[in-house]
Design a protein around this motif. Structure first.
Motif, PDB file in Angstrom:
ATOM      1  N   MET A  87       8.192   7.850  10.903  1.00 20.14           N
ATOM      2  CA  MET A  87       6.759   7.819  11.141  1.00 20.14           C
ATOM      3  C   MET A  87       6.033   8.806  10.233  1.00 20.14           C
ATOM      4  O   MET A  87       5.013   8.463   9.651  1.00 20.14           O
ATOM      5  CB  MET A  87       6.490   8.113  12.616  1.00 20.14           C
ATOM      6  N   SER A  88       6.554  10.052  10.115  1.00 18.23           N
ATOM      7  CA  SER A  88       5.883  11.047   9.284  1.00 18.23           C
ATOM      8  C   SER A  88       5.947  10.660   7.807  1.00 18.23           C
ATOM      9  O   SER A  88       5.054  11.008   7.038  1.00 18.23           O
ATOM     10  CB  SER A  88       6.472  12.430   9.501  1.00 18.23           C
ATOM     11  N   GLY A  89       6.984   9.929   7.385  1.00 17.44           N
ATOM     12  CA  GLY A  89       7.085   9.451   6.010  1.00 17.44           C
ATOM     13  C   GLY A  89       5.966   8.476   5.687  1.00 17.44           C
ATOM     14  O   GLY A  89       5.402   8.500   4.591  1.00 17.44           O
ATOM     15  N   LEU A  90       5.617   7.628   6.656  1.00 18.86           N
ATOM     16  CA  LEU A  90       4.529   6.672   6.461  1.00 18.86           C
ATOM     17  C   LEU A  90       3.190   7.396   6.343  1.00 18.86           C
ATOM     18  O   LEU A  90       2.361   7.045   5.497  1.00 18.86           O
ATOM     19  CB  LEU A  90       4.491   5.669   7.623  1.00 18.86           C
ATOM     20  N   ILE A  91       3.001   8.425   7.138  1.00 16.02           N
ATOM     21  CA  ILE A  91       1.749   9.193   7.078  1.00 16.02           C
ATOM     22  C   ILE A  91       1.630   9.897   5.727  1.00 16.02           C
ATOM     23  O   ILE A  91       0.561   9.882   5.105  1.00 16.02           O
ATOM     24  CB  ILE A  91       1.679  10.201   8.243  1.00 16.02           C
ATOM     25  N   LEU A  92       2.723  10.490   5.254  1.00 11.24           N
ATOM     26  CA  LEU A  92       2.703  11.139   3.942  1.00 11.24           C
ATOM     27  C   LEU A  92       2.420  10.132   2.829  1.00 11.24           C
ATOM     28  O   LEU A  92       1.671  10.429   1.888  1.00 11.24           O
ATOM     29  CB  LEU A  92       4.024  11.860   3.680  1.00 11.24           C
ATOM     30  N   LEU A  93       2.986   8.944   2.934  1.00 14.96           N
ATOM     31  CA  LEU A  93       2.740   7.894   1.948  1.00 14.96           C
ATOM     32  C   LEU A  93       1.265   7.475   1.959  1.00 14.96           C
ATOM     33  O   LEU A  93       0.654   7.291   0.906  1.00 14.96           O
ATOM     34  CB  LEU A  93       3.639   6.686   2.222  1.00 14.96           C
ATOM     35  N   MET A  94       0.692   7.368   3.142  1.00 14.86           N
ATOM     36  CA  MET A  94      -0.718   6.993   3.258  1.00 14.86           C
ATOM     37  C   MET A  94      -1.627   8.092   2.674  1.00 14.86           C
ATOM     38  O   MET A  94      -2.611   7.799   1.993  1.00 14.86           O
ATOM     39  CB  MET A  94      -1.084   6.709   4.707  1.00 14.86           C
ATOM     40  N   ILE A  95      -1.283   9.352   2.916  1.00 14.04           N
ATOM     41  CA  ILE A  95      -2.061  10.464   2.365  1.00 14.04           C
ATOM     42  C   ILE A  95      -1.966  10.463   0.840  1.00 14.04           C
ATOM     43  O   ILE A  95      -2.976  10.643   0.143  1.00 14.04           O
ATOM     44  CB  ILE A  95      -1.598  11.803   2.969  1.00 14.04           C
ATOM     45  N   ALA A  96      -0.757  10.261   0.315  1.00 14.78           N
ATOM     46  CA  ALA A  96      -0.573  10.219  -1.136  1.00 14.78           C
ATOM     47  C   ALA A  96      -1.341   9.053  -1.749  1.00 14.78           C
ATOM     48  O   ALA A  96      -1.968   9.199  -2.808  1.00 14.78           O
ATOM     49  CB  ALA A  96       0.912  10.114  -1.478  1.00 14.78           C
TER      50      ALA A  96
END
Length: 107
Positions: free
Chosen positions: A1-10
């Protein structure tokens, strides 16, 4: 889940950078076109080219991008000359290129 959030922020940061870069290129194009028109010279290739990008502090002390652009113009339709301009954010901080011909004074 946190990987998806980081991808969205990037992805959001990349889109914001791209959007700001396009806006700066469009502003640089308007400035170059207007300078050529005011000087009575031909703006060549109908575009500006990104020539540099660096981090600089603005007058308020905050970090921001300073983007350099170049464009070409001709005074006689034969020789090409290079104009350069630098934008810090949306502000023109440096310009070299065609200038409006000085009004001649009657003798």
């Amino acid at each position: 889940m946190s990987g998806l959030i980081l991808l969205m922020i990037a992805a959001a940061a990349a889109f914001a950078f791209w959007s700001a870069s396009r806006a700066a290129a469009e502003r640089a194009g308007r400035i170059g076109r207007q300078a050529c028109r005011a000087a009575g010279v031909q703006w060549l290739d109908q575009t500006v080219h990104a020539a540099g990008l660096r981090l600089r502090r603005g007058d308020d002390g905050r970090l921001g991008f300073e983007r350099s652009f170049r464009f070409e113009y001709s005074e006689d339709g034969v020789e090409r000359h290079v104009g350069r301009l630098v934008l810090r954010g949306d502000t023109l901080v440096s310009f070299s290129g065609p200038v409006r011909a000085a009004d001649t004074l009657p003798h």
